[in-house]
Scaffold this motif. Sequence first.
Motif, PDB file in Angstrom:
ATOM      1  N   LEU A 175       0.741  -1.166  -0.110  1.00  0.00           N
ATOM      2  CA  LEU A 175      -0.035   0.071  -0.031  1.00  0.00           C
ATOM      3  C   LEU A 175       0.818   1.169  -0.069  1.00  0.00           C
ATOM      4  N   PHE A 176       1.790   1.103   1.028  1.00  0.00           N
ATOM      5  CA  PHE A 176       2.669   2.310   0.804  1.00  0.00           C
ATOM      6  C   PHE A 176       3.505   2.567  -0.234  1.00  0.00           C
ATOM      7  N   THR A 177       4.030   1.460  -0.953  1.00  0.00           N
ATOM      8  CA  THR A 177       4.650   1.562  -2.154  1.00  0.00           C
ATOM      9  C   THR A 177       3.853   2.174  -3.362  1.00  0.00           C
ATOM     10  N   VAL A 178       2.524   1.779  -3.364  1.00  0.00           N
ATOM     11  CA  VAL A 178       1.548   2.272  -4.289  1.00  0.00           C
ATOM     12  C   VAL A 178       1.441   3.772  -3.973  1.00  0.00           C
ATOM     13  N   LEU A 179       1.147   4.324  -2.815  1.00  0.00           N
ATOM     14  CA  LEU A 179       1.065   5.699  -2.696  1.00  0.00           C
ATOM     15  C   LEU A 179       2.283   6.589  -2.771  1.00  0.00           C
ATOM     16  N   ILE A 180       3.850   6.049  -2.219  1.00  0.00           N
ATOM     17  CA  ILE A 180       4.722   6.586  -2.600  1.00  0.00           C
ATOM     18  C   ILE A 180       4.931   6.647  -4.263  1.00  0.00           C
ATOM     19  N   ARG A 182       2.888   6.722  -6.646  1.00  0.00           N
ATOM     20  CA  ARG A 182       1.987   7.788  -7.065  1.00  0.00           C
ATOM     21  C   ARG A 182       2.442   9.220  -7.006  1.00  0.00           C
ATOM     22  N   TYR A 183       2.968   9.345  -5.898  1.00  0.00           N
ATOM     23  CA  TYR A 183       3.673  10.771  -5.510  1.00  0.00           C
ATOM     24  C   TYR A 183       4.798  10.907  -6.463  1.00  0.00           C
ATOM     25  N   PHE A 184       5.730   9.907  -6.663  1.00  0.00           N
ATOM     26  CA  PHE A 184       6.867   9.861  -7.468  1.00  0.00           C
ATOM     27  C   PHE A 184       6.891   9.948  -9.183  1.00  0.00           C
ATOM     28  N   ARG A 185       5.311   9.449  -9.240  1.00  0.00           N
ATOM     29  CA  ARG A 185       5.019   9.522 -10.670  1.00  0.00           C
ATOM     30  C   ARG A 185       4.928  10.949 -11.083  1.00  0.00           C
ATOM     31  N   THR A 206       1.705  17.303  -5.610  1.00  0.00           N
ATOM     32  CA  THR A 206       1.016  17.284  -4.385  1.00  0.00           C
ATOM     33  C   THR A 206       1.365  16.090  -3.616  1.00  0.00           C
ATOM     34  N   GLY A 207       1.050  16.277  -2.318  1.00  0.00           N
ATOM     35  CA  GLY A 207       1.749  15.325  -1.181  1.00  0.00           C
ATOM     36  C   GLY A 207       2.363  15.706   0.127  1.00  0.00           C
TER      37      GLY A 207
END
Length: 460
Positions: A175-180, A182-185, A206-207
Amino acid sequence: MPLSAGLIIATVEMEYLARQSTAAVYKSVRVTQGSRILGQQLIAMERAVRQFQVLNDPALYQAYMANRRKFRDILGQMLELPLSEEQRQGFGALARKESEIYDVLSRYALDADASKQALNQFSGLARQAQALLAESNQLVGEEVNALQETARKSKEWLFWQALILIPAAVAMAGLFTVLIRRYFRQFDKSIRRLGDGDFETPIKVTGPRDLEALGQQLDWLRQRLVELEEAKTKFLRHVSHELKTPLAALREGAELLCDQVTGRLNPQQLEVARILRDNSLRLQKLIEDMLRFSLAGSNQIEHIPEVVRLDQLIKIVLSDHKPTTLSKRVKLVADLNPVRVFGDRERLKAIIDNLVSNALKYSPSDSSVKVKLAQEGNQVHLDVCDSGPGVASEDGERIFDSFYQGRAQPLGPVKGTGLGLSIVKESVLAHGGHIELINSGQRGAHFRVTLPLTVAEQRP
């Protein structure tokens, strides 16, 4: 987080089990030792009383009283322990029975019948103490079994806890990998835009605050790149413009000398004048390339799209290069299918001119340059192949960069600026197409320009 929580829970569980084991062992040892000492004290008390009965020695009675005080002290210590109800009742009964015997012995003479009966009860007390000892040993075994059961349950609980927490940890990590990601994308997209030369779109990330701050730094970099790009374009524009005026004077002077307007020249002087004229023409083309590149980068060229017969435009460009082909003895081989495209004529001409000029520049004498134009589906392919040294593998990715010149050197006295292929790429991208270096396995360089067809291009 789940694994840390599991580790904390396991530590607490092990600490609780260790405390419980320590308390159980301590209580068991104290009860066993106390029961054994109580039995020994009862025997010592009975021996002292019976010896006093026979010898009537006050010291023996004092020994009885000392053993009794020790017996009462140990009995009190036993009753202070966290005993089971059964153990507490057994020690309480032993204390009451001993008190009854003492009361009888303190009221009656030792040779009285009541005292004799009381003395005979010491053996019963000893047996009772032995029974307490045996019961304590049994309870020790039960405590050990209880501890083993508790350890087994704790082990089972920790196993199921690990079975639950490990997938939970993996799920939370995912989950945290997906969230991170998304930010780094956002960073990846912004950096790719910068790499593609899009400096106009603001960068906003944003983030969390630290990522937003990093996004602001990236936007600052974008603004600096915009300033540098504008400074570079301005510099090229000014330099190109300033060089054109003195170059025009040099060119006109060379033309006058070649036409012998100022007087007849001997053959050596005429040759020098022609060299000056030819190199001034080359220098003018280089300056025009720089000016065209700067204007293309700043989007200041006015684009007038129209329907263009690309095959006819290629023939015009090839005819312009005929003097060069004759002087270098290079043969132009054209395979042109009739194709109409919709675009800017001047930029399309610049694409063809730079590719053909580049091919002629690197082609040796008595060789050939092939130009092919064909339509495949909704695309148009323009291929230009030369017979020169080709493009080195380490230059393949940078050959379209501005001012970059590969390892292969042109066959001529004047080197290029490294802008020709950059201008071609800019113009091709402006028409929605792309250019690539084809590795055909043969000698020479093979460039392919692919342009898309639109509905407008199908008009007659």
